[in-house]
Design a protein around this motif. Structure first.
Motif, mmCIF file in Angstrom:
data_model
loop_
_atom_site.group_PDB
_atom_site.id
_atom_site.type_symbol
_atom_site.label_atom_id
_atom_site.label_comp_id
_atom_site.label_asym_id
_atom_site.label_seq_id
_atom_site.Cartn_x
_atom_site.Cartn_y
_atom_site.Cartn_z
ATOM 1 N N TYR A 59 0.908 -1.297 -0.146
ATOM 2 C CA TYR A 59 -0.160 -0.089 0.045
ATOM 3 C C TYR A 59 1.123 1.227 0.036
ATOM 4 C CZ TYR A 59 -3.788 3.079 1.037
ATOM 5 O OH TYR A 59 -4.879 3.873 1.089
ATOM 6 N N ASN A 112 0.946 5.375 0.124
ATOM 7 C CA ASN A 112 0.513 6.703 0.440
ATOM 8 C C ASN A 112 0.510 7.458 -0.892
ATOM 9 O OD1 ASN A 112 -0.523 5.872 2.943
ATOM 10 N ND2 ASN A 112 1.266 6.632 4.147
ATOM 11 N N VAL A 113 -0.241 8.192 -0.922
ATOM 12 C CA VAL A 113 -0.163 9.300 -2.131
ATOM 13 C C VAL A 113 0.303 10.510 -1.790
ATOM 14 C CG1 VAL A 113 -1.672 11.076 -3.586
ATOM 15 C CG2 VAL A 113 -2.644 8.634 -3.199
ATOM 16 N N SER A 114 0.576 10.875 -0.358
ATOM 17 C CA SER A 114 1.255 11.809 0.128
ATOM 18 C C SER A 114 1.888 11.511 1.323
ATOM 19 C CB SER A 114 0.571 13.203 -0.234
ATOM 20 O OG SER A 114 -0.071 13.481 0.814
ATOM 21 N N GLU A 174 -1.061 12.735 4.080
ATOM 22 C CA GLU A 174 -2.417 12.269 4.072
ATOM 23 C C GLU A 174 -2.342 10.749 4.162
ATOM 24 O OE1 GLU A 174 -4.781 13.305 0.654
ATOM 25 O OE2 GLU A 174 -3.913 15.449 0.362
ATOM 26 N N HIS A 175 -3.568 10.359 4.766
ATOM 27 C CA HIS A 175 -3.528 8.782 5.023
ATOM 28 C C HIS A 175 -4.172 8.051 3.810
ATOM 29 C CE1 HIS A 175 -1.388 8.944 8.825
ATOM 30 N NE2 HIS A 175 -2.258 9.767 9.101
ATOM 31 N N GLN A 176 -4.229 8.641 2.606
ATOM 32 C CA GLN A 176 -4.797 8.113 1.527
ATOM 33 C C GLN A 176 -3.642 7.470 0.533
ATOM 34 O OE1 GLN A 176 -7.001 11.427 0.105
ATOM 35 N NE2 GLN A 176 -8.747 10.898 1.181
ATOM 36 N N GLY A 177 -4.102 6.582 -0.089
ATOM 37 C CA GLY A 177 -3.143 5.940 -0.920
ATOM 38 C C GLY A 177 -3.659 4.838 -1.859
ATOM 39 N N GLU A 178 -3.012 3.745 -2.343
ATOM 40 C CA GLU A 178 -3.469 2.882 -3.236
ATOM 41 C C GLU A 178 -2.663 1.644 -3.051
ATOM 42 O OE1 GLU A 178 -1.746 4.458 -7.499
ATOM 43 O OE2 GLU A 178 -3.572 4.871 -6.951
ATOM 44 N N SER A 189 -18.011 -1.903 -1.250
ATOM 45 C CA SER A 189 -16.813 -0.809 -0.616
ATOM 46 C C SER A 189 -17.411 0.776 -1.169
ATOM 47 C CB SER A 189 -15.575 -0.874 -1.063
ATOM 48 O OG SER A 189 -15.384 -1.041 -2.511
#
Length: 170
Positions: free
Chosen positions: A24, A26-28, A31-35, A135
């Protein structure tokens, strides 16, 4: 930050510590967003030399930290990496088991990128991920993360694997 708070508690209660290795990304940093990165997984498993170097570094770190094993949460592999991913798991299991460490793996039941029977043989436990029925942004609309019917069907698909633990969400 959690490590400093949780580690003493877990050790005081003699609970096993199995950190998760995942792909996984992180996008940045803020932030705790990613893929899930199939490419990052490919870079790890496709090169035998890189696999060996990574496995030995992980073993050394786990022994130094006095962790009891690892959980592999390597998701969305390229289909072309199926054999390389299996080889990585077999190799990490050989090295970790020789050092007295556990190896567990979270596996998507319906993903052909996983050779579940071979992975079940290499791992101490397989944790089938049976919680992705619906989801956020699901094309089929909102619904249960894992209804009973969905969960039962996932286990029917996975009968060939052994050493199953279950990972559910509520």
């Amino acid at each position: 930050e959690d490590h400093n708070e949780i580690d003493p508690f877990v050790r005081q209660h003699a609970l096993p510590i199995l950190p998760i290795l995942n792909n996984y990304v992180n996008v940045s940093l803020h932030e705790h967003q990613g893929e899930w990165s199939s490419e990052a997984l490919h870079e790890l498993v496709a090169d035998p030399k890189r696999r060996t170097e990574t496995i030995l570094k992980l073993r050394d770190m786990f022994l130094k930290e006095k962790w009891q094993g690892i959980n592999l949460d390597l998701e969305q592999p390229y289909l072309e990496d199926r054999d390389s991913l299996t080889a990585f798991v077999e190799e990490i299991a050989t090295v970790f088991h020789a050092a007295g460490l556990l190896v567990t793996q979270s596996v998507a039941i319906d993903d052909p990128g996983f050779n579940r029977p071979a992975l079940a043989q290499a791992n101490d436990f397989i944790i089938p991920m049976v919680y992705d029925e619906h989801s956020l942004g699901d094309e089929h609309g909102a619904g249960s993360i894992a209804s009973n019917k969905f969960t039962q069907e996932q286990y029917r698909i996975d009968r060939k694997s052994t050493r199953l633990n279950s990972s559910h969400s509520s």
